[in-house]
Design a protein around this motif. Sequence first.
Motif, PDB file in Angstrom:
ATOM      1  N   LEU A   8      16.393 -20.286 -56.732  1.00  0.00           N
ATOM      2  CA  LEU A   8      16.136 -21.354 -57.843  1.00  0.00           C
ATOM      3  C   LEU A   8      17.011 -21.440 -58.959  1.00  0.00           C
ATOM      4  O   LEU A   8      17.599 -22.489 -59.278  1.00  0.00           O
ATOM      5  CB  LEU A   8      14.725 -21.517 -58.106  1.00  0.00           C
ATOM      6  CG  LEU A   8      13.861 -22.724 -58.559  1.00  0.00           C
ATOM      7  CD1 LEU A   8      14.087 -23.773 -57.443  1.00  0.00           C
ATOM      8  CD2 LEU A   8      12.563 -22.503 -59.150  1.00  0.00           C
ATOM      9  N   THR A  54      14.692 -14.896 -67.543  1.00  0.00           N
ATOM     10  CA  THR A  54      14.547 -16.342 -66.660  1.00  0.00           C
ATOM     11  C   THR A  54      13.678 -16.023 -65.432  1.00  0.00           C
ATOM     12  O   THR A  54      12.661 -16.690 -64.939  1.00  0.00           O
ATOM     13  CB  THR A  54      15.674 -17.042 -66.538  1.00  0.00           C
ATOM     14  OG1 THR A  54      16.395 -17.120 -67.716  1.00  0.00           O
ATOM     15  CG2 THR A  54      15.738 -18.311 -65.982  1.00  0.00           C
ATOM     16  N   ILE A 108      11.783 -13.425 -64.442  1.00  0.00           N
ATOM     17  CA  ILE A 108      10.387 -12.989 -64.621  1.00  0.00           C
ATOM     18  C   ILE A 108       9.639 -14.295 -64.902  1.00  0.00           C
ATOM     19  O   ILE A 108       8.498 -14.618 -64.229  1.00  0.00           O
ATOM     20  CB  ILE A 108      10.084 -12.193 -65.816  1.00  0.00           C
ATOM     21  CG1 ILE A 108      10.871 -10.901 -65.547  1.00  0.00           C
ATOM     22  CG2 ILE A 108       8.852 -11.987 -65.970  1.00  0.00           C
ATOM     23  CD1 ILE A 108      10.361 -10.085 -64.468  1.00  0.00           C
ATOM     24  N   PHE A 109       9.919 -15.375 -65.772  1.00  0.00           N
ATOM     25  CA  PHE A 109       9.258 -16.438 -65.879  1.00  0.00           C
ATOM     26  C   PHE A 109       8.961 -17.170 -64.831  1.00  0.00           C
ATOM     27  O   PHE A 109       8.197 -17.693 -64.520  1.00  0.00           O
ATOM     28  CB  PHE A 109      10.081 -17.332 -67.129  1.00  0.00           C
ATOM     29  CG  PHE A 109       9.295 -18.442 -67.396  1.00  0.00           C
ATOM     30  CD1 PHE A 109       8.428 -18.396 -68.476  1.00  0.00           C
ATOM     31  CD2 PHE A 109       9.716 -19.892 -67.128  1.00  0.00           C
ATOM     32  CE1 PHE A 109       7.762 -19.528 -68.804  1.00  0.00           C
ATOM     33  CE2 PHE A 109       9.250 -20.835 -67.671  1.00  0.00           C
ATOM     34  CZ  PHE A 109       8.087 -20.800 -68.323  1.00  0.00           C
ATOM     35  N   VAL A 110      10.080 -17.463 -63.987  1.00  0.00           N
ATOM     36  CA  VAL A 110      10.055 -18.595 -62.816  1.00  0.00           C
ATOM     37  C   VAL A 110       9.088 -17.861 -61.781  1.00  0.00           C
ATOM     38  O   VAL A 110       8.475 -18.475 -61.213  1.00  0.00           O
ATOM     39  CB  VAL A 110      11.683 -18.660 -62.315  1.00  0.00           C
ATOM     40  CG1 VAL A 110      11.402 -19.508 -61.112  1.00  0.00           C
ATOM     41  CG2 VAL A 110      12.428 -19.550 -63.204  1.00  0.00           C
ATOM     42  N   CYS A 141       6.714 -15.894 -62.351  1.00  0.00           N
ATOM     43  CA  CYS A 141       5.394 -16.021 -62.486  1.00  0.00           C
ATOM     44  C   CYS A 141       4.879 -17.579 -62.255  1.00  0.00           C
ATOM     45  O   CYS A 141       3.730 -17.625 -61.850  1.00  0.00           O
ATOM     46  CB  CYS A 141       5.067 -15.704 -64.291  1.00  0.00           C
ATOM     47  SG  CYS A 141       5.401 -14.090 -64.448  1.00  0.00           S
ATOM     48  N   ILE A 142       5.681 -18.410 -62.889  1.00  0.00           N
ATOM     49  CA  ILE A 142       5.479 -19.894 -62.667  1.00  0.00           C
ATOM     50  C   ILE A 142       5.166 -20.149 -61.074  1.00  0.00           C
ATOM     51  O   ILE A 142       3.993 -20.558 -60.389  1.00  0.00           O
ATOM     52  CB  ILE A 142       6.302 -20.879 -63.272  1.00  0.00           C
ATOM     53  CG1 ILE A 142       6.683 -20.686 -64.586  1.00  0.00           C
ATOM     54  CG2 ILE A 142       6.160 -22.213 -62.628  1.00  0.00           C
ATOM     55  CD1 ILE A 142       5.844 -21.872 -65.323  1.00  0.00           C
TER      56      ILE A 142
END
Lengths: 525, 70
Positions: free
Chosen positions: B19, B48, B50-52, B54-55
Amino acid sequence: MLFVFWIIADNEKLKILNEPLLPWDLFFIKQLVNLLPVIYKELNILLVLSVLVIYCILIFVFVKKMNGSSLQLRSRLIVVIVSVIAILFIGSFKDNFVGRFFQQNNITVIEWDQKINQNTNGLVLGFLLNIPSVLIDKPNNYNRSTVEEIAHNYTEKRIQQNSTTQKPNIIVIMSEAFWDIGNLDEVLAQENYIPNVQKLQVGTVASPQFGGGTANVEFEVLTGLSANLLPAGSIAYQQYVKRETPSLASILSAEGYRSIAIHTYFKWFWDRENVYRHLGFDQFTSVTEMPDAQNKGVYVADSEITKEIIKEIEGNEEPVFIYAITMQNHGSYYDHRYEDATIKVPSEYSEETTVTLNTYVTGLVDADRELGSLVNYLNTFNEPTIIVFFGDHLPFLGADYKAYVEAGYIDNTVNWSLQDTLKMKETPLVMWNNFGQDNKQLGAISTSFVGVEILEMAGLQKPVLFEFIQQFSRELPVYTSTVKKTMAGKLMEETPEQLLPIEEQYKILQYDILFGECYIKSATN
Amino acid sequence: MSLKKCLNWMFYFTLPLLLIVSMEMMKKEGLPEVFQWILDKPSRLFVTYIFVLCIQSCLFIFTKICMSCT
């Protein structure tokens, strides 16, 4: 799919506003709805439809696959909790280990150009790095009646004033990184590089910035609002001036002035093109409108600004308010941009600092000379005119305050005393007029309070907001995030307790104007 | 763990990376520029990712709960 919509929104915003999608855009959904008829024409309908179709297909496939469950309820719960905590930590990175990770890896937000920020940090991280600047808390007592009450108090004071009959032209020159280099050491002080400023100086301005971030200085001067009441590191122009905002430009336009912004750089820089429209300027002359402008060094010469100012005051029948921002002496200075014309400073510093100072001082001398020539011109000009001249911030003279430390101007690069903190914010302020009004000595004032002094010198009726700001400036003439100064000259880091109520009123008015319902508008009509 | 499950998990953890790369590809000029961007500062990609991830986890589980409710 969330990310696909993100990309579409981002692309559309870039196309329409030349700016990527940013966290604070989420607060402008109401405006987006109002703008839909305009945006509709600009949207790539085919792209949106394709995304919607793909989305529907994926949902269908997903539903089919969801018949079997792979994770227990407890495991799902743990995953959600861990994920939410991680998202919160990343989203609020300023004060936690994520922030430290960013610092260690030199990951920073590029506020002055969000397109470059997105390109450098990536779409997601570029967005995330802006999150701390979004969270503006609504003041506890913010409501219509509180704003009306504050406005009422200052409306009463306002009625006692009389407007002058002949309105003077007002020229404000925000000179790039203009600072008295003589502060650095005795040898440089004796060279007297800025004689015109020294002759006309009425005080100093305490800038909210050091070495850059000019947009915040402009924001303070033009609106009277304070960057100190916004999140640290935020840029008001990029983030908060997104709608009609009262400023010197709109106030003076309402008084019959033609308000003109002049900047010898590009309109997109700091989003000035849009911001100036919101602030009520009638005209914005950028470098694009000055095709014949001559450069000196890398940027347009300060002499071109002088020419443009004279052209405007001679060419307009109505009084003019000119806000001119120079560019010639913009950093960095460790180049040999002036070649043979470079002034050689006599002080002894490291080679890097000497080159930096040579370049900087050459630009400084030019800026001072231009002020002198404008004053000479206006001395014989037949219209009353005011000149306000100040530096937007101290210059960046090498990494880790290199020149300042070498000169012993500050002791170290961290843990500054309050005196040192103020020293690193103060630039000279000139207020001069050609109609014989006394140039009162102002001492050190925050850039937020320069506007009040301009209206005062011009003898114009101040709007309620500026009446309030004047009152506030009499309590705390220097009001920045790291240092404050009382009228009695006492320096402090935090606002003293007895001034917290008036500071709260300042917060309420600023919130009302930038983010709230603008009750102050109806309260003063 | 069966091969199918293993592949599922691999897909789950690779998806954010795909992504991110595809999002950056839409913004940058091509794949070489995206790789250059990654190599310039891998720490950016790490945060980035880790953030994606988690989302993605939240959205997957939230959707799953919604599905089972209906």
